[in-house]
Scaffold this active site. Structure first.
Site, PDB file in Angstrom:
ATOM      1  N   GLY A  53      13.597  20.745 -25.982  1.00  0.00           N
ATOM      2  CA  GLY A  53      13.910  19.367 -26.357  1.00  0.00           C
ATOM      3  C   GLY A  53      12.684  18.489 -26.265  1.00  0.00           C
ATOM      4  O   GLY A  53      12.255  18.148 -25.166  1.00  0.00           O
ATOM      5  N   LEU A  54      12.118  18.140 -27.410  1.00  0.00           N
ATOM      6  CA  LEU A  54      10.843  17.419 -27.438  1.00  0.00           C
ATOM      7  C   LEU A  54      10.986  16.074 -28.151  1.00  0.00           C
ATOM      8  O   LEU A  54      10.161  15.697 -28.974  1.00  0.00           O
ATOM      9  CB  LEU A  54       9.772  18.273 -28.122  1.00  0.00           C
ATOM     10  CG  LEU A  54       9.475  19.601 -27.432  1.00  0.00           C
ATOM     11  CD1 LEU A  54       8.616  20.488 -28.327  1.00  0.00           C
ATOM     12  CD2 LEU A  54       8.800  19.366 -26.083  1.00  0.00           C
ATOM     13  N   GLY A  55      12.043  15.349 -27.810  1.00  0.00           N
ATOM     14  CA  GLY A  55      12.229  14.014 -28.349  1.00  0.00           C
ATOM     15  C   GLY A  55      11.393  12.997 -27.584  1.00  0.00           C
ATOM     16  O   GLY A  55      10.393  13.326 -26.943  1.00  0.00           O
ATOM     17  N   GLY A  71      11.443  13.979 -23.905  1.00  0.00           N
ATOM     18  CA  GLY A  71      10.944  15.316 -23.634  1.00  0.00           C
ATOM     19  C   GLY A  71       9.444  15.454 -23.782  1.00  0.00           C
ATOM     20  O   GLY A  71       8.770  15.999 -22.899  1.00  0.00           O
ATOM     21  N   ASN A 128      21.694  13.557 -20.629  1.00  0.00           N
ATOM     22  CA  ASN A 128      22.843  12.750 -20.210  1.00  0.00           C
ATOM     23  C   ASN A 128      24.149  13.473 -20.518  1.00  0.00           C
ATOM     24  O   ASN A 128      24.939  13.040 -21.351  1.00  0.00           O
ATOM     25  CB  ASN A 128      22.830  11.389 -20.920  1.00  0.00           C
ATOM     26  CG  ASN A 128      21.815  10.437 -20.327  1.00  0.00           C
ATOM     27  OD1 ASN A 128      21.575  10.450 -19.131  1.00  0.00           O
ATOM     28  ND2 ASN A 128      21.208   9.617 -21.160  1.00  0.00           N
ATOM     29  N   SER A 158      16.388   8.614 -15.416  1.00  0.00           N
ATOM     30  CA  SER A 158      16.366   7.227 -15.891  1.00  0.00           C
ATOM     31  C   SER A 158      14.927   6.740 -15.997  1.00  0.00           C
ATOM     32  O   SER A 158      14.062   7.131 -15.213  1.00  0.00           O
ATOM     33  CB  SER A 158      17.136   6.317 -14.923  1.00  0.00           C
ATOM     34  OG  SER A 158      17.062   4.970 -15.345  1.00  0.00           O
ATOM     35  N   GLY A 165      13.639   5.906 -19.454  1.00  0.00           N
ATOM     36  CA  GLY A 165      13.258   5.904 -20.849  1.00  0.00           C
ATOM     37  C   GLY A 165      11.974   6.670 -21.098  1.00  0.00           C
ATOM     38  O   GLY A 165      11.426   7.325 -20.201  1.00  0.00           O
ATOM     39  N   LYS A 219      24.097   9.340 -12.649  1.00  0.00           N
ATOM     40  CA  LYS A 219      23.391   8.783 -13.804  1.00  0.00           C
ATOM     41  C   LYS A 219      24.367   8.118 -14.768  1.00  0.00           C
ATOM     42  O   LYS A 219      24.059   7.074 -15.369  1.00  0.00           O
ATOM     43  CB  LYS A 219      22.612   9.892 -14.527  1.00  0.00           C
ATOM     44  CG  LYS A 219      21.908   9.446 -15.808  1.00  0.00           C
ATOM     45  CD  LYS A 219      20.935   8.292 -15.577  1.00  0.00           C
ATOM     46  CE  LYS A 219      19.951   8.093 -16.728  1.00  0.00           C
ATOM     47  NZ  LYS A 219      20.556   7.841 -18.028  1.00  0.00           N
ATOM     48  N   HIS A 248      25.176   4.797 -13.359  1.00  0.00           N
ATOM     49  CA  HIS A 248      23.975   3.980 -13.553  1.00  0.00           C
ATOM     50  C   HIS A 248      23.986   3.358 -14.945  1.00  0.00           C
ATOM     51  O   HIS A 248      23.738   2.166 -15.126  1.00  0.00           O
ATOM     52  CB  HIS A 248      22.736   4.860 -13.360  1.00  0.00           C
ATOM     53  CG  HIS A 248      21.475   4.340 -13.974  1.00  0.00           C
ATOM     54  ND1 HIS A 248      21.213   4.404 -15.333  1.00  0.00           N
ATOM     55  CD2 HIS A 248      20.393   3.742 -13.427  1.00  0.00           C
ATOM     56  CE1 HIS A 248      20.039   3.868 -15.588  1.00  0.00           C
ATOM     57  NE2 HIS A 248      19.518   3.463 -14.450  1.00  0.00           N
ATOM     58  N   ASN A 249      24.287   4.180 -15.973  1.00  0.00           N
ATOM     59  CA  ASN A 249      24.286   3.666 -17.333  1.00  0.00           C
ATOM     60  C   ASN A 249      25.415   2.674 -17.572  1.00  0.00           C
ATOM     61  O   ASN A 249      25.263   1.718 -18.337  1.00  0.00           O
ATOM     62  CB  ASN A 249      24.369   4.827 -18.327  1.00  0.00           C
ATOM     63  CG  ASN A 249      23.042   5.541 -18.472  1.00  0.00           C
ATOM     64  OD1 ASN A 249      22.223   5.539 -17.554  1.00  0.00           O
ATOM     65  ND2 ASN A 249      22.818   6.167 -19.607  1.00  0.00           N
ATOM     66  N   GLU A 306      24.229  -0.466 -16.178  1.00  0.00           N
ATOM     67  CA  GLU A 306      23.215  -0.966 -17.132  1.00  0.00           C
ATOM     68  C   GLU A 306      23.892  -1.731 -18.273  1.00  0.00           C
ATOM     69  O   GLU A 306      23.412  -2.796 -18.697  1.00  0.00           O
ATOM     70  CB  GLU A 306      22.433   0.230 -17.657  1.00  0.00           C
ATOM     71  CG  GLU A 306      21.408  -0.046 -18.719  1.00  0.00           C
ATOM     72  CD  GLU A 306      20.861   1.268 -19.254  1.00  0.00           C
ATOM     73  OE1 GLU A 306      21.154   1.595 -20.419  1.00  0.00           O
ATOM     74  OE2 GLU A 306      20.160   1.970 -18.501  1.00  0.00           O
ATOM     75  N   TYR A 307      25.014  -1.202 -18.778  1.00  0.00           N
ATOM     76  CA  TYR A 307      25.749  -1.899 -19.843  1.00  0.00           C
ATOM     77  C   TYR A 307      26.106  -3.309 -19.402  1.00  0.00           C
ATOM     78  O   TYR A 307      25.916  -4.283 -20.142  1.00  0.00           O
ATOM     79  CB  TYR A 307      27.052  -1.151 -20.159  1.00  0.00           C
ATOM     80  CG  TYR A 307      26.961  -0.021 -21.149  1.00  0.00           C
ATOM     81  CD1 TYR A 307      25.937   0.925 -21.095  1.00  0.00           C
ATOM     82  CD2 TYR A 307      27.925   0.135 -22.132  1.00  0.00           C
ATOM     83  CE1 TYR A 307      25.879   1.977 -21.993  1.00  0.00           C
ATOM     84  CE2 TYR A 307      27.875   1.183 -23.039  1.00  0.00           C
ATOM     85  CZ  TYR A 307      26.851   2.103 -22.962  1.00  0.00           C
ATOM     86  OH  TYR A 307      26.803   3.143 -23.844  1.00  0.00           O
ATOM     87  N   ARG A 338      30.172  -3.730 -27.529  1.00  0.00           N
ATOM     88  CA  ARG A 338      29.373  -2.843 -28.377  1.00  0.00           C
ATOM     89  C   ARG A 338      30.226  -2.223 -29.471  1.00  0.00           C
ATOM     90  O   ARG A 338      29.806  -2.140 -30.634  1.00  0.00           O
ATOM     91  CB  ARG A 338      28.716  -1.749 -27.540  1.00  0.00           C
ATOM     92  CG  ARG A 338      27.674  -2.277 -26.559  1.00  0.00           C
ATOM     93  CD  ARG A 338      26.873  -1.148 -25.936  1.00  0.00           C
ATOM     94  NE  ARG A 338      25.913  -1.643 -24.950  1.00  0.00           N
ATOM     95  CZ  ARG A 338      24.897  -0.949 -24.493  1.00  0.00           C
ATOM     96  NH1 ARG A 338      24.697   0.295 -24.908  1.00  0.00           N
ATOM     97  NH2 ARG A 338      24.055  -1.453 -23.600  1.00  0.00           N
TER      98      ARG A 338
END
Length: 303
Positions: free
Chosen positions: A12-14, A17, A99, A125, A127, A175, A178-179, A182-183, A274
């Site tokens: 995974g190289l996004g 990554g 995630n 976490s 980014g 996590k 956590h998200n 964050e929302y 959202r």
């Protein structure tokens, strides 16, 4: 992870990554990287990683016992595991750093245990910038296995930014929540700045964000990112869409809260906003979108 085992397979190289690969290579790791996207593999190769054209090729180039880190979207984790696990052997370790839904993580941990493949779930976490400069890492699994890999997590994380959360699934559960938090935080900032913008004081929102960022109670990375967004896009955020997408973790948090009998109106309201934002652009939505772009690199341009 001992010093002789600093060879890591990375799938995974996004945005996250590739930056994590860069960070680990800077700390002496040998990385064998794979992504189905040829361009992503080429980028990894250009920074010095060994690029594998297949999952099998990745496994073949890892020393035994093997360690493979997954950094892929939650929807494809099972597909990757179906291809990967038949190639691994007893004592090899898989770490899911994406995630994933914690319930799916619980199932996968059980399935991998039956195959004698060791498994850790790591919520990450921070980014893309955190992946490069030091992330916050929340790990679940067998404690002894976490201890074995503590050096790896230390190398990935910002100083003191990693920890053992509990049994399998705990890392992804923490996590997820956590998200969800964050929302709610992003929604409150968006709503507050919408009120500021619509007042008759003709406020400089950039200046408000700046002053909020100097030891006020709400000083945070989010308000810092908002100041940066204003500087980059202008205070009207004219080129930023007010339609806010969501990636699942907020919904999972609301679902988990209901199962546990916990009332989460703030997170639920942020999720509903959202979901209902499509076709209903607002300044609140533009602020939330701008924040998502700042910390996650999410596309926010108007269609």
């Amino acid at each position: 992870m001992n010093s002789m085992q600093k060879t890591l397979g990375y799938i995974g190289l996004g945005k996250m990554g590739l930056n994590m690969v860069k960070r680990l290579m800077g700390r002496g790791y040998v990385i064998v990287a794979y992504d189905p996207n040829e361009e992503a593999r080429e980028k990894a190769k250009n920074i010095g990683a060994q690029s594998a054209e297949t999952v099998a090729g990745l496994v073949e180039n890892l020393s035994v016992p093997r360690t493979v880190w997954l950094m892929v979207p939650h929807a494809v984790v099972d597909d990757v595991l179906r291809e990967l696990t038949p190639l691994l052997a007893e004592g090899d370790t898989i770490i899911d750093g994406g995630n994933s839904n914690y319930k799916e993580t619980l199932r996968r941990a059980k399935e991998l245990e039956e195959k004698n493949i060791r498994f850790l779930d790591a919520g990450v976490s921070g980014g893309p910038s955190g992946a490069r400069d030091g992330a916050c890492v929340m790990v679940g699994g067998v404690r002894a296995l976490f201890d074995e890999y503590a050096g790896l997590f230390q190398d990935i994380a910002v100083e003191d930014g990693y920890g053992y959360m509990g049994r399998s699934g705990a890392g992804h559960f923490v996590k997820m929540v956590h998200n969800g938090i964050e929302y709610g935080m992003m929604q409150a900032i968006g709503e507050g700045f919408d009120v500021l913008k619509k007042s008759d004081f003709q406020l400089s929102l950039t200046e408000v964000a700046r002053i909020y960022n100097h030891q006020s109670v709400i000083t945070s990375r989010l308000t810092q990112w908002l100041q940066k967004a204003f500087e980059e896009h202008g205070e009207d955020l004219a080129d930023v869409s007010g339609e806010v997408s969501h990636s699942g973790e907020g919904l999972w948090t609301v679902q988990a809260a209901k199962e546990l009998g916990v009332c989460v109106p703030i997170i639920e309201g942020a999720l509903k906003f959202r979901e209902e934002s499509r076709g209903k652009s607002s300044y609140t939505g533009q602020v939330v979108s701008a924040l998502r772009n700042q910390f996650g690199g999410h596309a926010v341009g108007k269609e």
